[in-house]
Design an enzyme around this catalytic site. Structure first.
Site, short mmCIF file in Angstrom:
data_model
loop_
_atom_site.label_atom_id
_atom_site.label_comp_id
_atom_site.label_asym_id
_atom_site.label_seq_id
_atom_site.Cartn_x
_atom_site.Cartn_y
_atom_site.Cartn_z
N LYS A 119 2.39 -20.99 20.81
CA LYS A 119 1.77 -21.91 19.84
C LYS A 119 2.83 -22.80 19.21
O LYS A 119 2.59 -24.00 18.97
CB LYS A 119 1.03 -21.10 18.77
CG LYS A 119 -0.19 -20.36 19.33
CD LYS A 119 -0.72 -19.32 18.36
CE LYS A 119 -1.95 -18.61 18.91
NZ LYS A 119 -2.35 -17.45 18.10
N GLY A 127 -9.23 -3.05 15.25
CA GLY A 127 -9.53 -4.03 16.30
C GLY A 127 -8.74 -5.32 16.18
O GLY A 127 -8.97 -6.26 16.95
N1 HSE Z 1 -3.91 -12.67 19.30
C1 HSE Z 1 -3.88 -13.82 18.45
C2 HSE Z 1 -3.67 -13.40 17.01
C3 HSE Z 1 -5.12 -14.66 18.51
O1 HSE Z 1 -3.50 -12.23 16.71
O2 HSE Z 1 -3.65 -14.28 16.17
C4 HSE Z 1 -5.21 -15.47 19.76
O3 HSE Z 1 -4.19 -16.39 19.84
#
Ligand code: HSE
Length: 428
Positions: free
Chosen positions: A204, A186
């Site tokens: 980010k 998951g």
């Molecule tokens: N999908 C991102 C991760 C989390 O795997 O860190 C949400 O930014």
């Protein structure tokens, strides 16, 4: 106590459902910290029947009507994506409501529009949850370090890819096998592209670079490479030199002709096992900050998941509620430095290159010439012999990334090189 502060929550998925739950569970504490009762005004969802844990009287399928309700003071946007999130946030701001969002994609694509609208309306736009989930990171960059001069922000900001690379390092598995494991547990989505191809980390990185260097940075400014091409051989090669492979988001202030510039990039890189980021494993995130006066700082924690991300949302909610009560918004966008973005080709990087070659006189000279022709200096060289063949492992000094890439292209064309088996940047 003052009049109630009413919150509209847009979206009730993994994060939104936890925000709604925690606002209910911690209502008394949150209200005491704010100095006014904090109340849920409504929760906008697509399918109300799915949200059996939420008071049905709060649910609505019309997020715009909820945003525009006169009794709503604060709006939490946890829908994600560009639209309708952007229209809803802009509508909330236009109605004089402060907004808390976790929407990194939108901030990285069009943060300037949102910030300008918030400034014009005199409201807050807070987004701590958009980068590295629970980790308090954006507020330290924006406020605690506002008196310092930041040089570099390097982070592991995607948990899915960090899990995959950690498993490849721990077990020797290939990328596909590790991805399958991440999906089964998951960690990875059914369509893992946003994580695996580096889009999530690039958004980010844009947000981090903008805050660190007081400059507008969008996702399009970020050089992006994912981890799908990282092989078990790359990971083994990293291990052999005491390193590990991580997907890094690197934001740097670099000297450039005519003044400083900003380099922002996301790519896999080998880092020494002694680097603080090398010990960040599984789905954890961490960000390493280098500041002129503060020195080195490290922020570590959970970068995803409902309760951790909701923690960051609620921290922002308390902050914007306090600001509203005080009658003054908090710090807004700071983009005064307006530094240019340094193209990746001109950014100085260092490469690790591993190649299979014929083991005979003149081979090393031919290989060394390819490096010299592009002005690339070799830092270390290791040869492992295997009969009439050998493996050469070279690490370069820093050089413009385009010169390093051109060197690798030329190496691939050399008759004496049977194959370039691993190429990866080296950091730290
Ligand atoms: N999908 C991102 C991760 C989390 O795997 O860190 C949400 O930014």
């Amino acid at each position: 106590m003052s009049a109630a502060m009413k919150v509209a929550v847009l979206g009730c998925g993994v994060v939104g459902s936890q925000v709604v739950r925690l606002i209910g569970k911690q209502a008394a504490e949150l209200s005491a910290r704010i100095g006014a009762p904090l109340e849920l005004a409504g929760v906008a969802v697509r399918r109300p029947k799915r949200h059996v844990d939420v008071d049905p009287a709060l649910l609505t399928t019309d997020p715009m009507a909820l945003v525009e309700r006169r009794d709503v003071d604060l709006v939490v946007e946890v829908i994600g994506g560009i639209e309708p999130a952007r229209s809803l946030i802009l509508a909330a701001i236009a109605c004089g409501k402060s907004v808390v969002t976790a929407n990194k994609a939108l901030l990285a694509e069009d943060g300037a529009t949102l910030h300008a609208a918030a400034r014009a309306a005199g409201v807050d736009l807070y987004y701590e949850a958009s980068v590295a989930g629970a980790i308090p990171l954006l507020r330290p960059l924006r406020e605690s370090l506002a008196g310092d001069h930041l040089r570099r922000v390097v982070g592991i900001v995607n948990g899915t890819t960090n899990y995959i690379l950690s498993r490849m390092d721990a077990t020797g598995a290939g990328f596909s096998e590790a991805l399958e494991e991440a999906t089964a547990l998951g960690y990875a989505e059914a369509d893992p592209s946003a994580d695996v191809d580096g889009f999530d980390a690039a958004a980010k990185a844009a947000i981090l670079a903008g805050l660190a260097f007081h400059t507008r940075v969008t996702a399009a400014d970020v050089h992006r490479e994912g981890i799908a091409d990282v092989t078990a051989a790359d990971v083994a090669s990293a291990k052999a030199m005491g390193s590990t492979v991580k997907l890094l988001a690197i934001c740097e202030r670099v000297s450039a002709p005519g003044g400083d510039a900003v380099s922002v990039r996301v790519h896999p890189a080998m880092i020494p096992r002694t680097h603080p980021l090398a010990g960040v494993n599984d789905a954890f995130n961490a960000v390493f900050v280098e500041a002129e006066s503060a020195g080195e700082l490290m922020f570590y924690g959970r970068g995803a998941g409902g309760p951790p991300t909701a923690s960051a949302v609620l921290g922002d909610l308390v902050a914007v509620a306090r600001n509203r009560l005080a009658g003054a918004p908090g710090p807004g966008e700071s983009a005064y430095a307006d530094l240019p973005i340094r193209p990746m080709g001109l950014t100085d990087t260092s490469y690790h290159i591993s190649m299979d070659v014929a083991d005979r006189a003149g081979v090393l000279a031919a290989v060394a010439t390819a490096f010299a022709e592009h002005g690339v200096s070799i830092s270390t060289l290791r040869q492992e012999g295997r009969g009439d063949q050998a493996t050469l492992v070279m690490v370069t000094h820093v050089a413009p990334d385009s010169a390093l890439a051109a060197t690798v292209d030329d190496l691939r064309k050399l008759d004496v090189v049977r194959g370039v088996t691993s190429v990866m940047r080296v950091e730290g």
